[in-house]
Design an enzyme around this catalytic site. Structure first.
Site, mmCIF file in Angstrom:
data_model
loop_
_atom_site.group_PDB
_atom_site.id
_atom_site.type_symbol
_atom_site.label_atom_id
_atom_site.label_comp_id
_atom_site.label_asym_id
_atom_site.label_seq_id
_atom_site.Cartn_x
_atom_site.Cartn_y
_atom_site.Cartn_z
ATOM 1 N N ARG A 1 0.851 -1.187 0.000
ATOM 2 C CA ARG A 1 0.000 0.000 0.000
ATOM 3 C C ARG A 1 0.894 1.247 0.000
ATOM 4 O O ARG A 1 1.958 1.258 0.621
ATOM 5 C CB ARG A 1 -0.839 -0.026 1.272
ATOM 6 C CG ARG A 1 -1.807 1.123 1.456
ATOM 7 C CD ARG A 1 -2.937 1.065 0.502
ATOM 8 N NE ARG A 1 -4.058 1.902 0.938
ATOM 9 C CZ ARG A 1 -5.073 2.212 0.152
ATOM 10 N NH1 ARG A 1 -5.112 1.802 -1.100
ATOM 11 N NH2 ARG A 1 -6.068 2.955 0.601
ATOM 12 N N THR B 1 -9.901 0.222 -10.010
ATOM 13 C CA THR B 1 -8.875 -0.578 -9.343
ATOM 14 C C THR B 1 -8.856 -1.848 -10.141
ATOM 15 O O THR B 1 -9.671 -2.025 -11.040
ATOM 16 C CB THR B 1 -9.296 -0.820 -7.868
ATOM 17 O OG1 THR B 1 -9.207 0.406 -7.172
ATOM 18 C CG2 THR B 1 -8.462 -1.857 -7.146
ATOM 19 N N THR C 1 -3.935 -0.743 -7.337
ATOM 20 C CA THR C 1 -4.701 0.394 -7.861
ATOM 21 C C THR C 1 -3.904 1.686 -7.884
ATOM 22 O O THR C 1 -2.866 1.817 -7.229
ATOM 23 C CB THR C 1 -5.955 0.615 -6.966
ATOM 24 O OG1 THR C 1 -6.811 1.570 -7.567
ATOM 25 C CG2 THR C 1 -5.593 1.089 -5.567
ATOM 26 N N ASN D 1 -6.082 4.179 -7.344
ATOM 27 C CA ASN D 1 -7.284 4.676 -6.704
ATOM 28 C C ASN D 1 -8.343 4.963 -7.768
ATOM 29 O O ASN D 1 -8.967 4.036 -8.245
ATOM 30 C CB ASN D 1 -7.052 5.882 -5.789
ATOM 31 C CG ASN D 1 -8.277 6.134 -4.906
ATOM 32 O OD1 ASN D 1 -9.086 5.232 -4.719
ATOM 33 N ND2 ASN D 1 -8.422 7.326 -4.380
ATOM 34 N N ASP E 1 -7.818 8.280 0.288
ATOM 35 C CA ASP E 1 -8.351 7.212 1.153
ATOM 36 C C ASP E 1 -8.120 7.501 2.637
ATOM 37 O O ASP E 1 -8.651 6.795 3.497
ATOM 38 C CB ASP E 1 -7.728 5.856 0.791
ATOM 39 C CG ASP E 1 -8.434 5.208 -0.396
ATOM 40 O OD1 ASP E 1 -9.526 5.673 -0.758
ATOM 41 O OD2 ASP E 1 -7.894 4.238 -0.956
ATOM 42 N N SER F 1 -7.666 0.994 3.387
ATOM 43 C CA SER F 1 -8.129 0.486 2.095
ATOM 44 C C SER F 1 -9.317 -0.451 2.279
ATOM 45 O O SER F 1 -9.558 -0.953 3.384
ATOM 46 C CB SER F 1 -6.983 -0.267 1.428
ATOM 47 O OG SER F 1 -7.414 -0.892 0.244
ATOM 48 N N SER F 2 -10.027 -0.711 1.192
ATOM 49 C CA SER F 2 -11.073 -1.742 1.201
ATOM 50 C C SER F 2 -10.661 -2.938 0.351
ATOM 51 O O SER F 2 -11.418 -3.901 0.217
ATOM 52 C CB SER F 2 -12.378 -1.182 0.629
ATOM 53 O OG SER F 2 -12.821 -0.096 1.391
ATOM 54 N N GLY G 1 -13.878 0.226 -4.818
ATOM 55 C CA GLY G 1 -13.859 1.138 -3.670
ATOM 56 C C GLY G 1 -14.522 0.491 -2.468
ATOM 57 O O GLY G 1 -14.248 -0.660 -2.131
HETATM 58 O O1 DON Z 1 -7.908 1.115 -1.411
HETATM 59 C C1 DON Z 1 -9.075 1.348 -1.627
HETATM 60 O O2 DON Z 1 -9.987 0.903 -0.958
HETATM 61 C C2 DON Z 1 -9.433 2.203 -2.825
HETATM 62 N N1 DON Z 1 -8.335 3.060 -3.153
HETATM 63 C C3 DON Z 1 -9.781 1.288 -3.942
HETATM 64 C C4 DON Z 1 -10.227 2.036 -5.146
HETATM 65 C C5 DON Z 1 -11.067 1.229 -6.031
HETATM 66 O O3 DON Z 1 -11.374 0.097 -5.803
HETATM 67 C C6 DON Z 1 -11.574 1.895 -7.208
HETATM 68 N N2 DON Z 1 -12.300 0.987 -7.988
HETATM 69 N N3 DON Z 1 -12.970 0.507 -8.612
#
Ligand code: DON
Length: 580
Positions: free
Chosen positions: A113, A391, A409, A411, A433, A462-463, A484
């Site tokens: 990350r 992502t 990702t 983001n 985030d 993060s998710s 996300g």
């Molecule tokens: O880390 C995270 O949770 C977000 N930055 C992820 C972003 C994401 O999944 C965008 N997607 N479709």
């Protein structure tokens, strides 16, 4: 804690004392592995398989498997290739997570990350009035955390790979140098998002726009010379080229000239970290997923633990009762997320309590299958300002049975949209985030507090949830998704659809999805559910809204005889599951 919400410890005790319900025995139909009864058919292979969002990247991974590389080697090749073929999310300038479960059953997680630079500060994303300024955290040079992808892949290669890193980067170099034919997904995203982020930066415009001022269109050839050169530097000099060498200088100069914070010392100090995965059990299956700084593993296990108290299989897929129970469980988990989750190197995350069966029982006890608990009674918050996302996830299984799940990702689409100098490398906007201001939602509508406040060298919450499920000690399902805040519930549904509803991996992927994240108090559903079901949910007090598709899972399931079954998500175009 907010009104109406008891503390974690108090709920736990309440659950232990008062819970009367028995754990429901699963009544799931058995999964059929690719016979005539299936409504959707997975890709079927014997020796190795890759599922990713891009056909060229999948092919790069399959080639590595065929040459004798293991799943980690193949995953690294896919990750590097995606940086060229899928710049919406594939990256060198971003970060993510890799979950590995070896054939011998050892599960481990690699955290790459992004990290806040040393000069980052708590209120750096507030405007003069003290309000969170989304522009700063999403599209400015301040938006980027120190990238982790190159370090993460190097660590994975050193600890778990078998082939030299240079061999795994070679396909990406070729794709960047010789050029790719722009596919539908890239052409569409360049058209829509390019004008929001890429076009305003000359370095980015030079890569993704033609001389006539138009972005590359479907069928046209995109060559990325500068990126090819950066990839070559990493292939010949190793990750130091990125963190201490020529590329580091390029990134630091880009930042210094434009008010960004990342300096050479930040890059030199970046480290990928190997962590113990979050694990849990669900109806006799073992579930492994990403630990903090991702919230994914904890909340997937927390929700599954809650759901274990209900007989979802009996309620049936797409029934208002099953959706109600799942949505209510999700609300509780996302409320906890906002309170307890952050970078474990900075805050103490109570993961044992959050993933305990006893705590889940206490939450299950609060769930009424007939009546939704308004989110305001769980904890107050605000609505999401807007949304956008990108992502990518990929899954790999090799012939020995090693399994790798990677979600990484920039983001949002194309990250900050800023290519660093002449590196050809797009930089992330992962700083969004962090919780810019307690209680103010980020781009995914997620609220957070102190635990996820900006601090130097801290990683934003993060998710992302690369997840592996094992059955009888053997890897059974490898999965993950972008989306996300919706990643957690998308992955959850892959698990529940497979285990509770007896779907094969293609059916579990294709089934319509839904999502509740506590705030906003909205049950988001894809099209495809029966209007009768949605009416019943409204009657239970859910605020149902039909919205666009969620997630893009890339999954592999291993049948009882070792056959590999894979499925790419029909919600994406140009993705591919393939093997040999
Ligand atoms: O880390 C995270 O949770 C977000 N930055 C992820 C972003 C994401 O999944 C965008 N997607 N479709």
């Amino acid at each position: 804690m907010g009104q109406g919400r008891v503390t974690l410890a108090a709920s736990l005790i309440a659950g232990l004392i008062f819970w009367q319900g028995a754990t429901a025995a699963p009544t799931a139909p058995p999964i059929s592995y690719g016979v005539d009864a299936d409504t959707f058919h997975p890709v079927k292979e014997q020796h190795g398989m890759v599922a990713s969002v891009d056909a060229l990247a999948t092919q790069a991974g399959v080639d590595v498997l065929k040459r004798g590389g293991n799943a980690v080697d193949a995953a690294i090749a896919v990750g590097y290739a995606l940086a060229v073929t899928h710049p919406q999310a594939g990256n060198l300038g971003g970060g993510g997570f890799m979950l590995i479960r070896t054939a011998s059953g050892h599960a481990t997680a690699i955290d790459f990350r992004e990290m806040a630079p040393i000069k980052a500060s708590r209120d750096m994303f507030l405007d003069a009035q003290g309000n969170a300024d989304g522009k700063k955290s999403l599209t400015s040079h301040l938006a980027s955390g120190v990238p982790g992808t190159v370090a993460g892949f190097a660590l994975a290669n050193k600890e778990y790979g078998t082939l030299p890193l240079a061999q795994l980067i070679a396909p990406a170099i070729r794709l960047a140098e010789k050029g790719i034919v722009v596919n539908e997904a890239l052409a569409d995203d360049l058209k829509v998002y390019g004008k929001e982020v890429l076009i305003t930066h000359p370095n980015s415009k030079a890569v993704f726009y033609k001389a006539d001022g138009q972005p590359y269109a479907r069928g046209e050839k995109l060559v990325q010379h500068n990126l090819a050169r950066s990839l070559r530097l990493i292939a010949t000099q190793g990750p130091d080229a990125f963190y201490k060498g020529e590329i580091a200088s390029e990134i630091a100069a880009e930042m210094a000239a434009n008010g960004g914070l990342i300096g050479k010392a930040d890059l030199a100090n970046y480290k990928a970290v190997e962590r113990k995965p979050i694990s849990g059990t669900y109806r006799g299956y073992e579930v492994f997923s990403m630990p903090p700084p991702s919230s994914g593993g904890i909340h997937i296990v927390e929700i599954l633990n809650i759901l274990e108290n209900f007989d979802l299989a009996k309620m049936g897929f797409g029934s208002a009762d099953a959706m109600q129970v799942m949505a209510e469980a999700e609300k509780h988990a996302y409320a906890d997320r906002s309170e307890y989750l952050g970078d474990p190197d900075f805050v103490k995350v109570p993961w044992q309590a959050l993933t305990s069966k006893a705590y889940a029982k206490s939450l299950a006890q609060q769930i009424d299958v007939n009546k939704a608990l308004p989110s305001t009674e769980i904890k107050p918050g605000k609505l999401a300002p807007y949304e956008s996302n990108q992502t990518t996830h990929f899954s790999v299984v090799d012939k020995q049975g090693n399994a790798v799940a990677v979600t990484y990702t920039l983001n949002t689409y194309f990250g900050s949209g800023i290519v660093a100098g002449k590196s050809g490398i797009l930089l992330n906007n992962e700083m969004d985030d962090f919780s810019a201001k307690p209680g103010t939602p980020n781009i995914y509508g997620l609220v957070g507090g102190e635990a996820n406040a900006v601090q130097p060298y801290k990683r934003p919450l993060s998710s992302m949830s690369p997840t592996i499920v094992a059955k009888d000690g053997k890897t059974w399902l490898v999965t993950g998704s972008p989306g996300g805040s919706r990643i957690i519930t998308t992955v959850l549904q892959m698990v529940v659809n497979s285990i509770d509803f007896g779907m094969n991996v293609a059916e579990a992927t294709n089934a319509p999805r839904f999502h509740h994240q506590w705030l906003p108090d909205q049950l988001r559903v894809e099209k495809g559910f029966s209007p009768d079901t949605l009416k019943l949910l409204e009657a239970k007090g859910q605020h149902v809204k039909v919205l666009p598709a969620m997630g893009s899972t890339q999954s592999i399931m291993i049948g009882p005889d070792g056959t590999l079954y894979g499925a790419s998500d029909p919600r994406s175009v140009d993705d591919l599951t393939a093997g040999y």
